[in-house]
Design a protein around this motif. Structure first.
Motif, PDB file in Angstrom:
ATOM      1  N   ASP A 158      49.614  30.378  67.418  1.00  8.37           N
ATOM      2  CA  ASP A 158      48.719  29.229  67.453  1.00  8.37           C
ATOM      3  C   ASP A 158      49.444  27.974  67.917  1.00  8.37           C
ATOM      4  O   ASP A 158      48.837  27.094  68.551  1.00  8.37           O
ATOM      5  CB  ASP A 158      48.101  29.019  66.071  1.00  8.37           C
ATOM      6  CG  ASP A 158      47.217  30.189  65.659  1.00  8.37           C
ATOM      7  OD1 ASP A 158      46.332  30.561  66.447  1.00  8.37           O
ATOM      8  OD2 ASP A 158      47.444  30.754  64.579  1.00  8.37           O
TER       9      ASP A 158
ATOM     10  N   ARG B 106      51.885  32.503  62.822  1.00 11.69           N
ATOM     11  CA  ARG B 106      51.550  31.110  63.111  1.00 11.69           C
ATOM     12  C   ARG B 106      52.076  30.650  64.474  1.00 11.69           C
ATOM     13  O   ARG B 106      51.496  29.764  65.117  1.00 11.69           O
ATOM     14  CB  ARG B 106      52.154  30.261  61.986  1.00 11.69           C
ATOM     15  CG  ARG B 106      51.804  28.808  61.965  1.00 11.69           C
ATOM     16  CD  ARG B 106      52.465  28.181  60.740  1.00 11.69           C
ATOM     17  NE  ARG B 106      52.424  26.739  60.780  1.00 11.69           N
ATOM     18  CZ  ARG B 106      53.133  25.951  59.979  1.00 11.69           C
ATOM     19  NH1 ARG B 106      53.921  26.482  59.077  1.00 11.69           N
ATOM     20  NH2 ARG B 106      53.051  24.636  60.081  1.00 11.69           N
TER      21      ARG B 106
ATOM     22  N   GLY C 249      46.299  28.732  56.229  1.00 15.98           N
ATOM     23  CA  GLY C 249      46.868  29.168  57.494  1.00 15.98           C
ATOM     24  C   GLY C 249      47.449  30.572  57.440  1.00 15.98           C
ATOM     25  O   GLY C 249      47.237  31.332  56.493  1.00 15.98           O
ATOM     26  N   LYS C 250      48.199  30.873  58.483  1.00 14.06           N
ATOM     27  CA  LYS C 250      48.769  32.215  58.643  1.00 14.06           C
ATOM     28  C   LYS C 250      50.210  32.256  58.158  1.00 14.06           C
ATOM     29  O   LYS C 250      50.813  31.226  57.870  1.00 14.06           O
ATOM     30  CB  LYS C 250      48.682  32.629  60.110  1.00 14.06           C
ATOM     31  CG  LYS C 250      47.257  32.644  60.656  1.00 14.06           C
ATOM     32  CD  LYS C 250      47.230  32.957  62.149  1.00 14.06           C
ATOM     33  CE  LYS C 250      45.808  32.898  62.698  1.00 14.06           C
ATOM     34  NZ  LYS C 250      45.758  33.168  64.159  1.00 14.06           N
TER      35      LYS C 250
ATOM     36  N   ASP D 250      42.964  25.761  61.175  1.00 19.32           N
ATOM     37  CA  ASP D 250      43.602  26.338  59.999  1.00 19.32           C
ATOM     38  C   ASP D 250      45.039  26.793  60.240  1.00 19.32           C
ATOM     39  O   ASP D 250      45.737  27.147  59.288  1.00 19.32           O
ATOM     40  CB  ASP D 250      42.786  27.531  59.487  1.00 19.32           C
ATOM     41  CG  ASP D 250      41.476  27.102  58.841  1.00 19.32           C
ATOM     42  OD1 ASP D 250      41.485  26.052  58.162  1.00 19.32           O
ATOM     43  OD2 ASP D 250      40.465  27.793  59.028  1.00 19.32           O
ATOM     44  N   SER D 251      45.471  26.810  61.492  1.00 21.65           N
ATOM     45  CA  SER D 251      46.824  27.268  61.806  1.00 21.65           C
ATOM     46  C   SER D 251      47.369  26.427  62.947  1.00 21.65           C
ATOM     47  O   SER D 251      46.930  26.563  64.090  1.00 21.65           O
ATOM     48  CB  SER D 251      46.820  28.758  62.186  1.00 21.65           C
ATOM     49  OG  SER D 251      48.114  29.211  62.503  1.00 21.65           O
TER      50      SER D 251
ATOM     51  N   ASN E  72      45.230  32.922  55.285  1.00 27.50           N
ATOM     52  CA  ASN E  72      43.882  32.819  55.853  1.00 27.50           C
ATOM     53  C   ASN E  72      42.848  32.638  54.743  1.00 27.50           C
ATOM     54  O   ASN E  72      41.760  33.198  54.780  1.00 27.50           O
ATOM     55  CB  ASN E  72      43.555  34.069  56.680  1.00 27.50           C
ATOM     56  CG  ASN E  72      44.531  34.269  57.824  1.00 27.50           C
ATOM     57  OD1 ASN E  72      44.664  33.413  58.686  1.00 27.50           O
ATOM     58  ND2 ASN E  72      45.237  35.389  57.816  1.00 27.50           N
TER      59      ASN E  72
ATOM     60  N   GLY F 170      49.771  26.311  57.535  1.00 36.29           N
ATOM     61  CA  GLY F 170      50.340  27.640  57.637  1.00 36.29           C
ATOM     62  C   GLY F 170      51.531  27.755  56.696  1.00 36.29           C
ATOM     63  O   GLY F 170      51.972  26.769  56.075  1.00 36.29           O
TER      64      GLY F 170
END
Length: 525
Positions: A125, A122, A116-117, A138-139, A216, A144
């Protein structure tokens, strides 16, 4: 001179810093103007069993400031040496971050790979899930920087006191910006509004000491030679090698379970729990717990509760229990893929929402799963099926299926729903059509019993929201009890919630530290 105090105080004294300090000094026989006095607050807990709420406070009062290093130690993270051994850590949640900090203390170089971020980016998202019903796989609330705990409450209470040093974890959090109150409150809590800043500070500690954090960066494969893990491979094709891999992916990284299963790396199905979130007005819970009219005053915190009941269905009893109770909190969407609806709870530091919510879940044992067809992934498939059914029942977006509580128990579809803290919105649904009977029927029995235990709890002024399905991992990645290594793959260290060995921020942090310590023993031989 040190005076050890155990006091029972009124809430307006115990929760007012100035009045509490004054009371402690007085009880220690010291004047309020004693400039060199030092107060070490050890524990504060609420006793609401009687008609009058009281607060128990334990503290040591010194007439002269003591050596603070023994009371509030400072942890030092030395700069990584050029020849330091590399440890790959998959996941930047509580377990991954604390594993990295411990690696630094032990002279290892942590390399964190996080799908994630960073914690700040984050947020966008999370807003997209709430407002636009868009799920980034992924976020999200689970993936994250900081992991699932960062944006889902930040409760620090744990019963896992034998797994590590709870106080050490709390002290490290305070060193990185948490309020010192977490060191002495019986049920410490940071709050989802304050955790991001703290997580970012831990990141800076790791980076300044020479560790690496890659956002990421989703792991899609592992390089294994002669039953020994050599490296992690990411979606971009990058290869990150190290002396060991600590797998700290959290309980929702289903692709990791699928990957391990595909590669023939041993995993196992394990018991877990699923159910719903129930949402009440906080004033109602305050009234029940504090024996008041719902106005708890200016000092008492928002009341919480813990409930458990054995409920039979078709002759088999299962536990029905509250999980992750969030006083003064919000229900949030925690799906990790489009086409599914998952709910969780969170509270800000002030716990000042007018809503109280809690997971109410049913234990799922191995005999409740289709192990013959799905094997180790049986619980995961059961989760997926329920989450997808919930999504479809509420219209295919992040709206969640819901029903008024008393209507649910009576088997009646609600003609209307109540105001809610759940931002994507609710759809009135017969929840018994969404939940498998082994869950739905036991929940009905559980709520009836909870209504007997807490008069006023079972009401149509409360509602259930579905589904609460990510209470813990449905998969265990086995490991040796002593070395914490996978029994089949050398140098692979399954860690914390994602591997089935922890259940919350503090227990995951302690498990991350333990894994780092075992890695150090392995690579420094």
């Amino acid at each position: 001179m040190k005076k050890e105090l155990d006091l029972v105080l009124a809430p307006q004294v115990a929760f007012d810093p100035a009045l509490l300090e004054q009371e402690l000094l007085q009880q220690a026989g010291l004047p309020a103007t004693h400039a060199s006095a030092y107060i070490h607050k050890i524990k504060r807990s609420i006793d609401a069993r009687g008609r009058k709420v009281q607060v128990k406070v334990r503290a040591d009062v010194y007439d002269q400031t003591p050596d603070l290093s023994s009371i509030l130690p400072t942890y030092v993270y030395p700069e990584v040496k050029p020849n330091a051994k590399r440890v790959v850590i998959v996941g930047a949640g509580s377990a991954g971050l604390f594993a990295a900090l411990r690696c630094l203390e032990l002279g290892l170089k942590p390399v964190i790979l996080e799908r994630g971020k960073d914690v700040r980016t984050r947020r966008r998202d999370l807003a997209a899930i709430n407002k636009e019903h868009l799920v980034n796989p992924d976020s999200n609330y689970c993936f994250g920087e900081g992991g699932a705990g960062t944006y889902s409450d930040g409760k620090l209470y744990t019963r896992s006191k034998k797994r590590g040093d709870v106080q050490r974890v709390l002290q490290i959090l305070v060193q990185h910006g948490a309020t010192p109150d977490i060191l002495f409150d019986a049920h410490p809590h940071i709050g989802t509004n304050k955790l991001p800043v703290l997580i970012a500070q831990i990141r800076e500690t790791i980076l300044q000491a020479g560790g690496e954090i890659h956002f990421n960066t989703r792991v899609t494969d592992f390089l294994v030679e002669n039953q020994q893990i050599k490296a992690a491979v990411t979606a971009s094709g990058a290869v990150f090698d190290g002396e060991a891999v600590i797998l700290a992916t959290g309980h929702s990284a289903r692709d990791i379970y699928e990957l391990l299963h595909k590669k023939g790396i041993l995993i196992e199905a394990k018991p877990f729990a699923m159910g719903v979130r129930v949402e009440h007005q906080q004033s109602l819970i305050d009234g029940i717990q504090y024996h008041c009219d719902g106005d708890r005053g200016n000092y008492l915190p928002a009341a919480s509760y813990a409930l458990v009941q054995q409920v039979a269905w078709r002759g088999q009893e299962r536990g029905v229990f509250s999980f992750c109770m969030c006083p003064g909190g919000f229900i949030v969407p925690s799906a990790t893929a489009p086409g599914e609806v998952v709910v969780n709870g969170m509270s800000p530091s002030r716990r000042d929402s007018k809503f109280a919510n809690s997971g109410i879940v049913v234990a799922i044992n191995l005999e409740d799963m289709d192990l013959k067809q799905h094997g180790a992934l049986a619980g995961l498939r059961l989760q997926q099926a329920l989450e997808q059914k919930a999504c479809a029942a509420a219209g295919g977006t992040q709206m969640a299926p819901a029903q008024r509580l008393h209507d649910f128990v009576k088997g009646k579809v609600s003609a209307s729903l109540l105001e809610t803290s759940y931002q994507p919105g609710l759809a009135s649904v017969d929840m018994l059509e969404v939940l498998p009977p082994m869950i739905g029927q036991r929940l009905r029995g559980g709520f009836q019993e909870f209504g007997n235990k807490m008069r006023g709890y079972l009401t149509n002024e409360a509602q259930i929201v579905g589904v609460e399905s990510r209470t813990s991992s449905p998969v265990r990645i086995p490991r040796d009890k002593e070395t914490l290594r996978h029994p089949q793959i050398q140098n692979l260290f399954p860690c914390a919630e994602g591997a089935g060995y922890a259940g919350g921020i503090v227990s995951a942090a302690m498990d991350g530290e333990r894994c780092a310590e075992q890695v150090a023993l392995l690579v420094q031989r």
